[in-house]
Design an enzyme around this catalytic site. Structure first.
Site, short mmCIF file in Angstrom:
data_model
loop_
_atom_site.label_atom_id
_atom_site.label_comp_id
_atom_site.label_asym_id
_atom_site.label_seq_id
_atom_site.Cartn_x
_atom_site.Cartn_y
_atom_site.Cartn_z
N ASP A 186 0.75 -1.17 -0.04
CA ASP A 186 0.03 -0.03 0.10
C ASP A 186 0.69 1.31 -0.16
O ASP A 186 1.67 1.46 1.10
CB ASP A 186 -0.91 -0.15 1.22
N ASN A 236 1.71 4.70 -10.93
CA ASN A 236 0.56 4.57 -11.54
C ASN A 236 -0.78 4.41 -10.54
O ASN A 236 -1.74 4.86 -10.80
CB ASN A 236 0.27 3.46 -12.55
N TYR A 248 -9.18 14.21 -5.63
CA TYR A 248 -8.48 13.87 -6.79
C TYR A 248 -7.95 14.78 -7.67
O TYR A 248 -6.66 14.73 -7.91
CB TYR A 248 -9.42 12.72 -7.80
N LYS A 307 -3.74 15.36 -8.28
CA LYS A 307 -3.16 15.37 -9.73
C LYS A 307 -2.49 16.80 -10.06
O LYS A 307 -1.56 16.77 -10.73
CB LYS A 307 -4.46 14.85 -10.78
#
Length: 184
Positions: free
Chosen positions: A63, A90, A156, A160
């Site tokens: 993890d 990724n 998210y 990013k």
């Protein structure tokens, strides 16, 4: 084969795009450490890849949002391969479904922990190995949401955007040390 005798780590390779990234490197002759959060998921992905006739995989569950887990991952890479030529960062946690004002702080922190802090930790450990061996390449998987936000994904989107900035900083620091860093 372009990656023959090369060692590659693909995080988040137990499903979706990560499986295909691992497959592409294996087709080019690399030894690929297939990472995912659970041992079961990683094992299933490797078996699926092998069913395609591909070889050269090492199961590497960890993890990346947990420091001790990342440390164990790199101990495994050192033990099994002794080097790392390419890292593909990724792994991702989507954190979907909440409008900004309803996003639980714990969810926001978890997404940032995996997507940004985890990517940093994995890249930092990879860079240490790459510097010692004379170079390498790090690829961070970004997203167009870093410049074009979408609803109900504030964590998210933030992570990013952070990956874009992290990649720039890494490229400046690591380029002179013969480590190429890019976002795709």
């Amino acid at each position: 084969m372009r990656f023959e005798n090369k060692v590659v780590l693909v995080t988040g390779a137990s499903r979706n795009t990560g499986v295909e990234i691992a497959a592409a490197f294996a087709k080019e002759g690399a030894t690929v450490f297939v990472n995912g959060t659970t041992a079961e998921g990683v094992h299933k992905a490797v078996k699926e890849l092998e069913s395609r006739g591909l070889r050269g995989f090492v199961e590497a569950p960890a993890d990346i949002g947990v420091t001790a887990s990342v440390d164990a991952l790199f101990a495994l890479i050192r033990q099994k391969a002794g080097r790392l030529d390419v890292l593909v960062n990724n792994a991702v946690l989507q954190g979907m479904g909440h409008s900004f004002e309803d996003t639980p702080l714990e969810l926001f922190e978890k997404v940032i922990r995996v997507n940004l802090v985890g990517a940093f930790h994995v890249a930092r450990e990879a860079a240490k190995m790459m510097i010692a061996q004379g170079g390498g390449a790090i690829v961070n998987v970004g997203s167009n949401v870093s410049v074009r936000a979408i609803r109900k994904r504030s964590a998210y989107v933030s992570s990013k955007g952070g990956i874009d900035g992290l990649t720039l900083a890494m490229a400046l620091d690591l380029g002179p040390k013969k480590i190429r860093v890019n976002t795709v």
